[in-house]
Design an enzyme around this catalytic site. Sequence first.
Site, short mmCIF file in Angstrom:
data_model
loop_
_atom_site.label_atom_id
_atom_site.label_comp_id
_atom_site.label_asym_id
_atom_site.label_seq_id
_atom_site.Cartn_x
_atom_site.Cartn_y
_atom_site.Cartn_z
N ASP A 1 0.81 -1.21 0.00
CA ASP A 1 0.00 0.00 0.00
C ASP A 1 0.85 1.26 0.00
O ASP A 1 2.04 1.24 0.37
CB ASP A 1 -0.96 0.01 1.19
CG ASP A 1 -0.22 0.02 2.53
OD1 ASP A 1 0.71 -0.80 2.70
OD2 ASP A 1 -0.57 0.84 3.41
N ASP B 1 8.63 4.28 -0.89
CA ASP B 1 7.87 3.73 0.23
C ASP B 1 6.59 3.07 -0.27
O ASP B 1 5.55 3.70 -0.37
CB ASP B 1 7.54 4.89 1.19
CG ASP B 1 6.90 4.43 2.48
OD1 ASP B 1 6.92 3.23 2.76
OD2 ASP B 1 6.38 5.30 3.22
N GLU C 1 0.18 -1.08 5.79
CA GLU C 1 1.21 -0.58 6.71
C GLU C 1 1.03 0.90 6.97
O GLU C 1 1.31 1.39 8.07
CB GLU C 1 2.59 -0.87 6.10
CG GLU C 1 3.77 -0.65 7.06
CD GLU C 1 4.34 0.76 7.00
OE1 GLU C 1 5.22 1.09 7.82
OE2 GLU C 1 3.91 1.55 6.13
#
Length: 571
Positions: free
Chosen positions: A170, A203, A237
Amino acid sequence: MAETPNQSRDKSSASPWFMRSALAIGLAVVFIALLNNARQSSTSHWLESYGPGTESETCQQVPKLSPTNKRVETYIRETVQSAEYQREVIKKLSGIIQIPSESYDELGPIGEDDRWDIFFQIESYLKDTYPTVFQNVKLDHANTHGLILTWQGSVSPSQAKPILLLAHQDVVPVLMENVKDWTHPPYDGHYDGEIIWGRGATDDKGYLISIIETLDLLIKSGFTPKRTVILAFGCDEEISGENCGRPISNFLHEQYGNDGIYLIMDEGSTGIQREFDRSFAMIGVAEKGYLDVGINVSSTGGHASNPPDHNAIGILSEIVVAIENNPFLGKITSKNPMFHFLECAAVYAAGSSFPMSDRRTLSKAAAQDNNISQKQLDQALGNMKYHFRTSQSMGKINGGVKINAIPETASTMVNLRLAVETSIAQVEAHYESLVKTISRKHGMVFKGFHSTCDPSVSRKICLFGVDALEPAPISPADAESYHILSGTIKNVLKPLGQDDELIVTPYLMPANTDTKFFWALTKNIYRFTPVNLVENLNRAHTTNEFIRADEFVREPLFFASLILNSDDVVD
């Protein structure tokens, strides 16, 4: 109560014994005081005594560690250096960036909220892109979208604990009004010849592609692991990990039990950086704790033409000012991994980049010298100050619905990242002390944490906590797994600038990862991204997130070397 004959007889002979005991206790107290003074004296000169020549005593570096399987290592190294391979792996990262797998704070349960369905696309993409991997691993699902890929080793997990590599699918959402500010659209996965742009590039889709790419390369090389290798990909997360991170951990715990994993690797917020004019590879061996504090103020409403001296918004404002005027103080202790990072910096940094005045200030702070002010400490620590203290940030505030109506409620949310030396209970006590004083001043009912906020009471102040997480256990920097990781870093990664050596050091993650669910599986949890994150990290979660292609394409060599080196210590 009447004395027994023995008690009466003993009393008469107790005096010499008592005097001897008192003397012994007194001498012990003096000895302890002298020892503490010696320790304080030693600590007061802590960083001042380090410098060139003290490397053998402090911040010892392990040698480079190269896998014994030279055939496989050579295959991986030559493959990742080829231009054709690099074009292909960049294309794979661009492709997964193009799937906007955003996770939202208000998502409903998986299976009910259709916004989760985007993760079916992620799974399909991985299966289509990596058919060789999925032909050789066992795929399990945790709560539908948590993906667990197990590459079974030839040695039983009871004899050779598995290695676990984590990543998450995610990304944080991109607001529509901010899309225009991006150099390239956030979900194009644009590659300009040097940089791969897009949400998730750093990320954490770059990390995810790197570790699954590693398995693909190892399988194609003909390597057969002795130690089982597990990849696990969470789906949430960025919003706490309860929907995938925790179910993945529960699944693996059922399989392997307490301390059943050899080593866990997850993304790091540091990676390779340049501090004190030296190149450091910073391994996150711990994470700060986490707490969101909610503060609700309720008061009587009415028409704005007849207001009280202090309404709910005013009282809440007073609370906010009190919180900001009473921040948590910084503290330097050996419990903090950053303590040991400073030691490494003191040994390896040039004197001009880590001046003696700063070393003296930090040494005195470590010795609990009350003459060192918070301002002096913060100046000496620079941008590292919040690694040594609990941070607090007002994140949300609400109050009032109409300009001519006295607000009946006002509320705020405060985000805190807890220092490793503190606890949730200590933070709660600090906030209760501040807010209780203000509630008394205004004659309001006060309800602290873990108490019921009675809706029938009109004038009250209530505190509550959300997503409470204690600081993470500190993973050992003297374990075999840490030495293997350090040796792998030394062998594969390069220093920045003109440095002749990359210094590996423990570090502290100020943010949290999905590893917070995995504490029972192993003590050896390390958070590290094998790239220079100085520029990249500044763009995560915001406009123009990117990763440099020349660094990204080398990541599989690092992870493959780590797996090979971890396999070499299996009997």
